[in-house]
Design a protein around this motif. Structure first.
Motif, short mmCIF file in Angstrom:
data_model
loop_
_atom_site.label_atom_id
_atom_site.label_comp_id
_atom_site.label_asym_id
_atom_site.label_seq_id
_atom_site.Cartn_x
_atom_site.Cartn_y
_atom_site.Cartn_z
N SER A 48 -0.71 -0.57 -6.80
CA SER A 48 -0.75 0.27 -5.61
C SER A 48 -0.08 1.62 -5.81
O SER A 48 -0.32 2.56 -5.06
CB SER A 48 -0.08 -0.46 -4.43
N GLN A 49 0.77 1.72 -6.84
CA GLN A 49 1.47 2.98 -7.10
C GLN A 49 0.67 3.92 -7.99
O GLN A 49 1.07 5.07 -8.17
CB GLN A 49 2.84 2.70 -7.72
N ARG A 107 5.46 9.60 7.67
CA ARG A 107 4.01 9.45 7.52
C ARG A 107 3.63 9.20 6.07
O ARG A 107 2.49 8.90 5.75
CB ARG A 107 3.30 10.68 8.06
N ASP A 108 4.59 9.35 5.15
CA ASP A 108 4.41 9.01 3.74
C ASP A 108 5.37 7.87 3.41
O ASP A 108 6.58 7.99 3.69
CB ASP A 108 4.72 10.20 2.83
N ALA A 109 4.85 6.79 2.82
CA ALA A 109 5.72 5.64 2.58
C ALA A 109 5.08 4.64 1.63
O ALA A 109 3.86 4.65 1.40
CB ALA A 109 6.03 4.93 3.90
N SER A 110 5.92 3.79 1.06
CA SER A 110 5.47 2.55 0.43
C SER A 110 5.60 1.47 1.50
O SER A 110 6.70 1.21 1.98
CB SER A 110 6.35 2.20 -0.78
N MET A 120 0.83 -1.21 0.00
CA MET A 120 0.00 0.00 0.00
C MET A 120 0.86 1.26 0.00
O MET A 120 2.00 1.24 0.48
CB MET A 120 -0.93 0.00 1.21
N GLN A 121 0.32 2.29 -0.55
CA GLN A 121 0.93 3.61 -0.45
C GLN A 121 0.30 4.35 0.72
O GLN A 121 -0.93 4.40 0.84
CB GLN A 121 0.73 4.40 -1.75
N VAL A 122 1.13 4.89 1.58
CA VAL A 122 0.66 5.61 2.76
C VAL A 122 0.99 7.08 2.61
O VAL A 122 2.11 7.45 2.25
CB VAL A 122 1.33 5.05 4.03
N ARG A 123 0.00 7.92 2.85
CA ARG A 123 0.19 9.36 2.83
C ARG A 123 -0.44 9.96 4.09
O ARG A 123 -1.61 9.72 4.36
CB ARG A 123 -0.45 9.99 1.57
N GLU A 124 0.37 10.71 4.83
CA GLU A 124 -0.09 11.31 6.08
C GLU A 124 -0.72 10.27 7.00
O GLU A 124 -1.74 10.52 7.66
CB GLU A 124 -1.09 12.44 5.80
N VAL A 128 8.93 -0.53 5.35
CA VAL A 128 8.64 0.88 5.09
C VAL A 128 9.72 1.43 4.17
O VAL A 128 10.91 1.41 4.53
CB VAL A 128 8.59 1.69 6.40
N ARG A 129 9.32 1.89 3.02
CA ARG A 129 10.25 2.45 2.04
C ARG A 129 9.74 3.81 1.60
O ARG A 129 8.59 4.17 1.89
CB ARG A 129 10.37 1.51 0.83
N PRO A 130 10.55 4.59 0.88
CA PRO A 130 10.07 5.89 0.41
C PRO A 130 8.81 5.75 -0.44
O PRO A 130 8.63 4.74 -1.13
CB PRO A 130 11.25 6.41 -0.42
#
Length: 253
Positions: A217-218, A78-81, A30-34, A101-103
């Motif tokens: 997911s990207q 708080r933002d991550a792959s 998943m992509q995580v933002r905030e 957790v990656r960029p």
């Protein structure tokens, strides 16, 4: 069990032994933002369902969220792959969960070229580990001058991309191939929000479609070529798909 890596002994009870040596498992990406992710409930349902099918026991979504929150906090982002992997070693009493957790990543919007390959993922409805053939064919496609591979079954039946879902546009409907494939989270968010149908798609019949795009997911990207079949980039279609995807809410982890 005695284990050495690069000549250095590793204790058999080291928690890293399980993901390193047991490839029977599954994951979600998943992509995580905030601190939020789109389709979080779908990710948690995927993990629970696959854990039940593979190991005979469910997976608590609250526990997964706690692990992901903790990993993000300890990584200081708080933002991550982010990926959640589920393993079950022989004779283990419970699953082993790993969180990476990656960029953050976004799919490049440049139109993609895909090389068809004669391969369908086994147990395609599960996002399982050990995707050797996907990596192998993906690298072969790049070596041949394409962006990625397109997985196909007998008779040239289109299934999915190596790490994506694919959809086609016939001028009226978004056509998702009716073939064994993973229901990606982005696809699951888009399909009910677009004029969608499922239909058997073959390499021989690609000329019937005006455009195509891939999802994972990207994000989303148009397809410009599959083998020798060229597709125009339908800007209006891609704008609509992007706008529809943007309506999917971000859920707090």
């Amino acid at each position: 069990m005695h284990i050495e890596i690069d000549g250095r002994p590793v204790p058999a009870e080291d928690p890293l032994v399980v993901p390193a040596f047991f490839t029977y498992g599954h994951f979600t990406a998943m992509q995580v933002r905030e601190g939020c992710a789109r389709g979080l409930a779908l990710h948690l349902a995927r993990l629970d369902s696959a854990t039940r099918e593979l190991f005979g026991s469910g997976l608590d979504g609250g526990h997964v969220r706690q692990l992901v929150r903790g990993a993000l906090e300890r990584a200081g982002v708080r933002d991550a792959s982010t990926r959640v992997y589920v393993y079950w070693a022989p004779d283990a009493e419970a699953a082993t969960l790993a969180v990476t957790v990656r960029p953050p990543a976004v799919m490049a919007e440049a139109p993609k070229s895909l090389m068809s390959v004669p391969y369908e993922r086994p147990v395609a409805h599960i996002k399982h580990l050990g995707g050797f053939a996907q990596t192998y064919y993906g690298r072969a496609a790049v070596d041949a001058g394409f962006d990625d591979a397109l997985l196909t079954g007998p008779g040239g039946v289109v299934a999915e991309g190596a790490i994506t879902n694919i959809a086609f546009w016939d001028g009226e409907s978004v056509v998702w191939p009716d073939a064994p494939a993973l229901l990606g989270i982005t696809m699951a968010l888009l399909e009910p929000r677009l004029p969608s149908v499922r239909r058997r798609v073959t390499l021989e019949g690609l000329g019937a479609y005006r455009a195509a795009f891939i999802t994972n997911s990207q994000g989303i990207a148009p397809v410009r070529r599959i083998d020798a079949t060229e597709f125009a980039v339908d800007e209006a279609l891609m704008k609509t798909v992007a706008e529809v995807y943007a309506t999917a809410p971000w859920d707090e982890i």
